[in-house]
Each structure stands twice: as C-alpha cells, then as structure tokens.
Design an enzyme around this catalytic site. Structure first.
Site, PDB file in Angstrom:
ATOM      1  N   CYS A 138       0.150  -1.311   0.214  1.00  0.00           N
ATOM      2  CA  CYS A 138       0.150  -0.380  -0.269  1.00  0.00           C
ATOM      3  C   CYS A 138       0.863   1.489   0.591  1.00  0.00           C
ATOM      4  CB  CYS A 138      -1.417   0.182   1.337  1.00  0.00           C
ATOM      5  SG  CYS A 138      -2.365   1.132   1.212  1.00  0.00           S
ATOM      6  N   HIS A 139       1.010   2.071   1.302  1.00  0.00           N
ATOM      7  CA  HIS A 139       1.349   2.875   1.310  1.00  0.00           C
ATOM      8  C   HIS A 139       2.740   2.846   2.044  1.00  0.00           C
ATOM      9  CE1 HIS A 139      -1.991   5.168   0.206  1.00  0.00           C
ATOM     10  NE2 HIS A 139      -1.553   6.233   0.530  1.00  0.00           N
TER      11      HIS A 139
END
Length: 190
Positions: free
Chosen positions: A116-117
């Site tokens: 994800c991030h």
C-alpha cells in the site's frame, strides 16, 4: 507448528515496523500468517506499549509493540515488513532511525516487503532507483520520481524486494514473503 500453519520459517525473525495509523489488516494478517509459518515476528515502533491501527475508515484495534526502533538492528532479523495506511508511513518516513533501519535491510539483500503506502519509507532510503515496484496508486508518481519502475500488479518481486498495492493483495503478498525468505539472501540493492 500452529494448527493451520507449518514450520517453514522456524528460526526466522521478522521485523514489522509501524506506528499509529497503520492499515490494520496490512499488519495483522501478515503477522499472523508469518507466525503460522513458524517465524518469530516483532512489531517495532517509535514508542513502547502499543500502536493503534486504522481500519479502513476509522480507528481500529491496538497492537502491542515488542521493541522500539532504537532497540533493534537489521542484523537481528531475516526480513522487514512495512504495512501501509496513509498515516503510518507518512510518520515513519520522516524518522531518520526508521529510514536507517530500512536502508540497512535494502543494502543487505534481505527480504523487504512493503504494501500500500509502505513504499514511502523505502523511497526515503534512496535505494529504489531501478527497482520494479507497485503500491497504492497514489504513490505511482512518487516511486517513478525516485527512479523505480512502477507497475499495477497484485504483487511484484525484484530481487527480494516485495511490494503489493492494497488489502485485497495480502494473500499473494504473504505467500511471496515466505517464498523469498526461504529462497535466502539476495545480492545487496545499493
């Protein structure tokens, strides 16, 4: 061995680095999966006690912290996992101790997995140039600007560097972490 797992990773130590605001399932599901495969998993954070997850749209559960970042070294672990969420990696990437820890892993050739991030922290190491990676779509430009080749795939592996896009990718992400740890150390990524 757990009832549902194996001893594939027996004797292996995994570091999960996170702080408040981690996407809950991106920490808890890999942690459980790796433990079920026999690994010892430490949750490492900026503070002792516990950190609080983010569960899609609101605050989630607390997770106990095993060690603080100033108590550990990459030499103590076989792999690094960086969960996402927007809040967590944005806090981590400005902490030099966390960036140094991630850099040690990147230079060592040990397995590094970010979802994800999570790759935001890896960008700060300066060591993603030339790597093929994926992430949450909003990081595409950040990774490209750091010199990475961004692709939109469920899970991407580049010499032990594992990246995935989102919670739906967790099953593939988890399997690749185990496969890469079993494959062994890769050439340094400096």
């Amino acid at each position: 061995m757990s009832l549902f797992g194996s001893d594939k990773l027996k004797g292996k130590k995994i570091a999960i680095v996170a702080t408040d605001g981690f996407e809950q399932v991106e920490l808890t599901k890999p942690k459980k999966y790796l433990e079920d495969e026999g690994a010892e998993v430490d949750v490492i954070s900026l503070k002792s006690g516990y950190i609080k997850g983010w569960d899609m749209t609101d605050w989630g559960d607390k997770v106990d912290v095993d060690k603080t970042i100033d108590e550990v070294s990459a030499a103590d672990y076989d792999a690094l996992v960086l969960p996402g969420g927007q809040i967590n990696p944005d806090k981590l990437r400005v902490e030099q101790s966390v960036v140094n820890f991630a850099s040690e892993f990147m230079r060592s050739g040990k397995v590094v997995a970010a979802i994800c991030h999570g790759p935001w922290t890896l960008i700060e190491t300066g060591l993603v140039h030339g790597k093929t990676m994926t992430s949450w779509p909003s990081l595409k430009t950040d990774l490209k600007n750091a010199g990475a080749h961004w692709v939109d795939e469920e899970v991407v592996v580049d010499k032990g560097l594992i990246t995935s896009r989102k919670p739906d990718d967790i099953p593939a992400f988890n399997k690749k972490i185990v496969e890469e740890i079993l494959e062994g150390q890769h050439a340094p990524r400096s």
